[in-house]
Design an enzyme around this catalytic site. Structure first.
Site, mmCIF file in Angstrom:
data_model
loop_
_atom_site.group_PDB
_atom_site.id
_atom_site.type_symbol
_atom_site.label_atom_id
_atom_site.label_comp_id
_atom_site.label_asym_id
_atom_site.label_seq_id
_atom_site.Cartn_x
_atom_site.Cartn_y
_atom_site.Cartn_z
ATOM 1 C CG HIS A 1 -7.979 -42.500 31.944
ATOM 2 N ND1 HIS A 1 -6.735 -42.459 31.374
ATOM 3 C CD2 HIS A 1 -7.910 -41.780 33.084
ATOM 4 C CE1 HIS A 1 -5.934 -41.748 32.148
ATOM 5 N NE2 HIS A 1 -6.614 -41.318 33.192
ATOM 6 C CD GLU B 1 -11.067 -37.782 39.436
ATOM 7 O OE1 GLU B 1 -10.935 -38.206 40.603
ATOM 8 O OE2 GLU B 1 -10.587 -36.716 39.050
HETATM 9 N N1 ACO Z 1 -19.466 -41.125 29.271
HETATM 10 C C1 ACO Z 1 -20.016 -41.274 28.062
HETATM 11 N N2 ACO Z 1 -19.311 -41.302 26.923
HETATM 12 C C2 ACO Z 1 -17.989 -41.173 27.000
HETATM 13 C C3 ACO Z 1 -17.332 -41.020 28.230
HETATM 14 C C4 ACO Z 1 -18.131 -41.000 29.386
HETATM 15 N N3 ACO Z 1 -17.583 -40.846 30.598
HETATM 16 N N4 ACO Z 1 -16.024 -40.902 28.013
HETATM 17 C C5 ACO Z 1 -15.838 -40.976 26.703
HETATM 18 N N5 ACO Z 1 -17.021 -41.149 26.079
HETATM 19 C C6 ACO Z 1 -17.241 -41.298 24.660
HETATM 20 C C7 ACO Z 1 -17.215 -39.968 23.924
HETATM 21 O O1 ACO Z 1 -18.461 -39.364 23.880
HETATM 22 C C8 ACO Z 1 -16.727 -40.398 22.585
HETATM 23 O O2 ACO Z 1 -17.797 -41.023 21.898
HETATM 24 P P1 ACO Z 1 -18.197 -40.599 20.414
HETATM 25 O O3 ACO Z 1 -16.933 -40.729 19.607
HETATM 26 O O4 ACO Z 1 -19.287 -41.562 20.068
HETATM 27 O O5 ACO Z 1 -18.634 -39.169 20.515
HETATM 28 C C9 ACO Z 1 -15.730 -41.513 22.891
HETATM 29 O O6 ACO Z 1 -16.153 -42.055 24.121
HETATM 30 C C10 ACO Z 1 -14.276 -41.060 22.998
HETATM 31 O O7 ACO Z 1 -14.233 -39.937 23.847
HETATM 32 P P2 ACO Z 1 -13.061 -38.884 23.820
HETATM 33 O O8 ACO Z 1 -13.562 -37.599 24.344
HETATM 34 O O9 ACO Z 1 -12.365 -38.880 22.497
HETATM 35 O O10 ACO Z 1 -12.072 -39.510 24.845
HETATM 36 P P3 ACO Z 1 -10.894 -38.714 25.500
HETATM 37 O O11 ACO Z 1 -9.754 -39.671 25.573
HETATM 38 O O12 ACO Z 1 -10.617 -37.423 24.857
HETATM 39 O O13 ACO Z 1 -11.507 -38.377 26.931
HETATM 40 C C11 ACO Z 1 -12.079 -38.352 29.177
HETATM 41 C C12 ACO Z 1 -11.137 -38.948 28.131
HETATM 42 C C13 ACO Z 1 -12.035 -36.827 29.071
HETATM 43 C C14 ACO Z 1 -11.607 -38.755 30.560
HETATM 44 C C15 ACO Z 1 -13.521 -38.850 28.918
HETATM 45 O O14 ACO Z 1 -13.556 -40.254 29.020
HETATM 46 C C16 ACO Z 1 -14.542 -38.206 29.856
HETATM 47 O O15 ACO Z 1 -15.026 -37.126 29.551
HETATM 48 N N6 ACO Z 1 -14.874 -38.893 31.004
HETATM 49 C C17 ACO Z 1 -15.776 -38.312 31.966
HETATM 50 C C18 ACO Z 1 -15.031 -37.303 32.840
HETATM 51 C C19 ACO Z 1 -14.108 -37.966 33.844
HETATM 52 O O16 ACO Z 1 -14.460 -38.952 34.481
HETATM 53 N N7 ACO Z 1 -12.909 -37.376 33.978
HETATM 54 C C20 ACO Z 1 -11.886 -37.856 34.917
HETATM 55 C C21 ACO Z 1 -10.794 -38.568 34.162
HETATM 56 S S1 ACO Z 1 -9.616 -39.264 35.258
HETATM 57 C C22 ACO Z 1 -8.579 -37.963 35.683
HETATM 58 O O17 ACO Z 1 -8.399 -37.017 34.956
HETATM 59 C C23 ACO Z 1 -7.929 -38.000 37.000
#
Ligand code: ACO
Length: 377
Positions: A254, A312
């Protein structure tokens, strides 16, 4: 005043709000003064709407009045139903159908921010239910006024008797996710209304933002992952191979929460209650097992990232238990979040200023123009 650019606006405060406070470090969510775990499992959805719109819970008379007003606005304009029929025939995703239908809600109705807010909240269950029935070759059901908002949501999709336990499960879900700070879809709505545009336009834009898999589109894929894993022994292997392919685990991570998303706990408790008596206990146990393995693997593979369970993951489990089809998970989220969107729009119109950030130009300068066209026009 210029401030430093933040990728994805992370950490940037773009609005003041009385609606919700998201404390990502502590893993706490306050909804207009109430901790989410205090209010979401108990309140009626109409009470949450009143709380968000007017800053306090309604008394008995106000609740009755709001419930009656919302239930009187459930019918859709005739062209909206025709559009939904067309969308169903074209097998469009439910969120596309919702976005298109919401754009028509002004037909035959007066315009004012309060009117729009009420019509929007009241119409969402009819739109989603009618679309789903049409997709399944069933005729939409006539709106009913004698049901609460949550009962009506279930009735519109399934028809027949609703069931108290199921209605409570859905109410807890809607209350839990009805607002959440300046998330992407709420920000989109606030930006639109900050130009003094109308709430129908703002909510139409918000639906577009919610649709994406990084925001409201995650629970379907989260459930798919649990089904793909199938048995607890396969969890590690499937999760590792997803990460090796560079995939994200849906339902984890998140932007704000660096601790467990408190909404996940509220929904996990509701799912546990529900599955204890009415659902597939094995599926519930499998999901808990998948979560444990996913958290361990994420901690090992992404050290320092502090990736935890988000709302989620348990949304998927709870809505599946309630019988909501996977194709409607995101639109069910929208049925809840429209409360927050409209409340933010009203707040923005009251207190806000045009939202207009700047961009940093990173392209070339000083190019000489040479046209390849033959004439001046
Ligand atoms: N699975 C694996 N790796 C992840 C995940 C995940 N769910 N989430 C983040 N990471 C990793 C990224 O790959 C990144 O790693 P890296 O730097 O080694 O490449 C690091 O963690 C940081 O990720 P960001 O994309 O910078 O985090 P951001 O804050 O932009 O993203 C997000 C948040 C979009 C929710 C992300 O965690 C994600 O894609 N999660 C999966 C989708 C999801 O569950 N979305 C629902 C969110 S809740 C809502 O909106 C109601």
């Amino acid at each position: 005043m210029r401030t430093e650019k933040q990728s994805g606006l992370e950490g940037v405060v773009a609005a003041s709000t009385r609606l919700s406070r998201v404390d990502g470090e502590a893993g706490q969510l306050i909804l207009a003064g109430y901790a989410v775990e205090e209010i979401a499992p108990r309140a009626r959805f109409e009470e949450m709407v009143h709380l968000l719109w007017y800053g306090r819970l309604p008394d008995a008379g106000e609740l009755k009045k709001l419930t009656a007003d919302l239930s009187s606005r459930r019918g859709l304009p005739v062209p909206t139903l025709a559009l939904l029929r067309e969308a169903a025939q074209n097998s469009l995703p439910a969120m596309d159908a919702l976005r298109m239908a919401v754009g028509t809600l002004r037909l035959g109705r007066p315009e004012s921010p309060e009117e729009d807010a009420r019509t929007l909240i009241a119409s969402f269950p009819t739109i989603v239910g009618a679309f789903w029935r049409l997709r399944n070759s069933l005729e939409p059901l006539q709106p009913r006024r004698d049901l609460t908002h949550v009962e009506y949501c279930l009735y519109q999709i399934f028809g027949g008797e609703v069931g108290k336990q199921r209605a409570r499960g859905l109410a807890t879900y809607l209350n839990t996710v009805c607002d959440h700070g300046l998330n992407a879809s709420t920000f989109a709505a606030r930006v639109i209304v900050s130009t003094h545009s109308d709430l129908i336009s703002a909510v139409t834009g918000a639906i577009g933002a919610l649709k994406g898999p990084l925001h409201g589109g995650a629970p379907g894929p989260a459930l798919d992952m649990v089904f793909e894993i199938g048995t607890p022994e396969r969890a590690e292997e499937v999760i590792l191979s997803k990460l090796a392919r560079g995939e994200r685990l849906m339902g984890f991570g998140h932007r704000i929460y660096r601790a467990r998303d408190p909404r996940a706990d509220v929904l996990a408790a509701e799912a546990e209650r529900f599955y204890a008596t009415a659902g597939d206990r094995d599926l519930y146990a499998l999901a808990r097992g998948v979560e444990r393995v996913a958290l361990r693997v994420l901690a090992e593979r992404k050290p320092g990232r502090r990736l935890d369970t988000n709302v989620e993951f348990y949304t998927a489990l709870l809505l599946h238990g309630l019988g909501i089809p996977k194709e409607l998970f995101t639109s069910t989220f929208a049925i809840a979040r429209v409360a927050g969107w409209t409340a933010h729009c009203l707040e923005q119109l009251r207190d806000g200023r045009l939202i207009r950030p700047e961009s940093e130009y990173i392209g070339p300068v000083g190019l000489r123009f040479e046209s390849s066209a033959a004439g001046p026009n």
